[in-house]
Design a protein around this motif. Sequence first.
Motif, PDB file in Angstrom:
ATOM      1  N   LEU A 152       0.836  -1.200   0.000  1.00 52.31           N
ATOM      2  CA  LEU A 152       0.000   0.000   0.000  1.00 52.31           C
ATOM      3  C   LEU A 152       0.870   1.249   0.000  1.00 52.31           C
ATOM      4  N   VAL A 153       1.827   1.295   0.955  1.00 53.19           N
ATOM      5  CA  VAL A 153       2.707   2.463   1.054  1.00 53.19           C
ATOM      6  C   VAL A 153       3.545   2.585  -0.214  1.00 53.19           C
ATOM      7  N   GLY A 154       4.061   1.447  -0.695  1.00 52.87           N
ATOM      8  CA  GLY A 154       4.891   1.476  -1.883  1.00 52.87           C
ATOM      9  C   GLY A 154       4.128   1.966  -3.103  1.00 52.87           C
ATOM     10  N   ALA A 155       2.882   1.516  -3.251  1.00 49.33           N
ATOM     11  CA  ALA A 155       2.091   1.939  -4.404  1.00 49.33           C
ATOM     12  C   ALA A 155       1.836   3.436  -4.361  1.00 49.33           C
ATOM     13  N   VAL A 156       1.521   3.959  -3.169  1.00 46.73           N
ATOM     14  CA  VAL A 156       1.274   5.406  -3.058  1.00 46.73           C
ATOM     15  C   VAL A 156       2.560   6.173  -3.371  1.00 46.73           C
ATOM     16  N   ALA A 157       3.686   5.692  -2.822  1.00 43.17           N
ATOM     17  CA  ALA A 157       4.939   6.396  -3.034  1.00 43.17           C
ATOM     18  C   ALA A 157       5.337   6.388  -4.507  1.00 43.17           C
ATOM     19  N   LEU A 158       5.107   5.243  -5.193  1.00 40.47           N
ATOM     20  CA  LEU A 158       5.521   5.132  -6.597  1.00 40.47           C
ATOM     21  C   LEU A 158       4.630   5.966  -7.518  1.00 40.47           C
ATOM     22  N   ALA A 159       3.333   5.986  -7.231  1.00 40.56           N
ATOM     23  CA  ALA A 159       2.413   6.629  -8.163  1.00 40.56           C
ATOM     24  C   ALA A 159       2.226   8.104  -7.853  1.00 40.56           C
ATOM     25  N   LYS A 160       2.892   8.621  -6.833  1.00 41.96           N
ATOM     26  CA  LYS A 160       2.735  10.027  -6.480  1.00 41.96           C
ATOM     27  C   LYS A 160       3.266  10.914  -7.610  1.00 41.96           C
ATOM     28  N   LYS A 161       2.707  12.109  -7.733  1.00 40.07           N
ATOM     29  CA  LYS A 161       3.058  12.998  -8.846  1.00 40.07           C
ATOM     30  C   LYS A 161       4.554  13.353  -8.853  1.00 40.07           C
ATOM     31  N   ASP A 162       5.089  13.775  -7.683  1.00 36.53           N
ATOM     32  CA  ASP A 162       6.493  14.205  -7.652  1.00 36.53           C
ATOM     33  C   ASP A 162       7.380  13.130  -7.033  1.00 36.53           C
ATOM     34  N   ALA A 163       7.219  11.920  -7.521  1.00 33.57           N
ATOM     35  CA  ALA A 163       7.994  10.806  -6.983  1.00 33.57           C
ATOM     36  C   ALA A 163       9.466  10.950  -7.335  1.00 33.57           C
TER      37      ALA A 163
END
Lengths: 163, 103
Positions: A152-163
């Motif tokens: 869950l955390v990884g998916a949010v971190a990867l798909a964030k706009k300014d990753a």
Amino acid sequence: MDQALFYAAAALAVVGALVVIGQKNPIYSAFALIVTLCSLSVIFGLLGSPFIAALQVIVYAGAIMVLFLFVLMLLNVKREEDVPGHGGRAMAGVAVVLVALLAGQAGYVLWNTTLAPAPAFDASTRRMSEILFSPHFLYVFEATSILILAALVGAVALAKKDA
Amino acid sequence: MGEPAFVHQAVLLSLVLFAIGALGVFLRRNVITVLMCIELMLNGANLAFVAFSRAAGTLDGQVLVFFVMVVAAAEASVGLAIVIALHRHKDTLDVDAFNVMKG
């Protein structure tokens, strides 16, 4: 009756799988995959596993495929381009030969083994939960919750706009 | 239960599904379709687990299917997040476009 249902579900699953890899449009592939997953759920039910059959529909055909369709529509995916990639047809031929070899070997072994169903078999949800929460699997079960949280955390971190 | 069980046929079906999925991984060029083919292969493995569990009369195979589903859900969410990030950087989903790390 069960026989007919099994073969109908098996045929539907194979046709759906063939459509998944034969389709140029990934949206159609996703829908064909849902057909395959639901027919597999029927087969799980026929094999006496109602819990897995329900999970198959809820988790796979429900949650995971909705995720796929969501991403497909979010990215507005067009049809796949028809240009052959590097390697192109030769690589495709090699892949077909390798997979045919694998399927041939495994199929030969499986065809020549006799698999009879066990006489007594109880895979009810009650039995499943008893085993899942027995000391044997309890820690593995708890570890999966950490895995899900990490995903869950990884998916949010990867798909964030300014990753 | 007196139902006829289709253990042998189910294992052969799982092999067919796995082979189709593997073929798709090699032949398709769209990253998302490749991920879907991986799901297909996982389902073939799941079907084999359930069939062997039915043949052995134990439930360990079914518990493994449960864990495979959990891992597949985690894999799909992270994989699709990576696909979104890749699409943002390259504006394509063609697997051959993502070759920056090629040796």
